[in-house]
Design a protein around this motif. Sequence first.
Motif: not given
Length: 191
Positions: A139-165
């Motif tokens: 719910h981090a990427e999905t939340y930020l995509r939703g919030v940014l789209a709500f204010i008019g930023i529809t194409d944010p770019e994500f750089v994701i590093a996962e599996g760090l633990a």
Amino acid sequence: MKLLHIDSGIQGERSASRALSAAVVDRLRSDRLDLAVVRRDLVADPIDHLLPGDLAGGEADGIASEFLDADIVVIGTGLYNFTIPTQLKAWVDRILIPGRTFLYGEAGPEGLAGGKRVIVTLARGGIYSPGSPAAPLEHAETYLRGVLAFIGITDPEFVIAEGLALGEDARAAAVSAAMQRANDVAGAVAA
């Protein structure tokens, strides 16, 4: 050109999201000599959580203006307990301002903050990418995509590093791949 650099990772020197956001900003600085950078460290200098009366004026206006004045916004965050850290949520609460970043019309909400480039560097301890067993808990990427789209930023770019633990080797491989992606994304923005 103005860049707003937001960091909200709480792990200090070990924070992958901070390292990634710094890499993006460093690449943009090297490619764009005219870039003016404003940095906001939400852990070192936290914003109070939203209370009645905080929705307009004072600190909220300054934070919103800082955001609206930026051409590029780089946000470094981790996934904590399946969502963004509370420090970043407090910042988001200050940029969602009716009449400044969005408005409600007859057709529903309309974003007013479009036209910005937004790059989010996101670090996740587990694997939450689409198709993974834990994907419904992301719910981090999905939340930020939703919030940014709500204010008019529809194409944010994500750089994701996962599996760090998942061990030091997995962490090193994930951060290395994300660093390459960060360089590629920043290079494309600077072009």
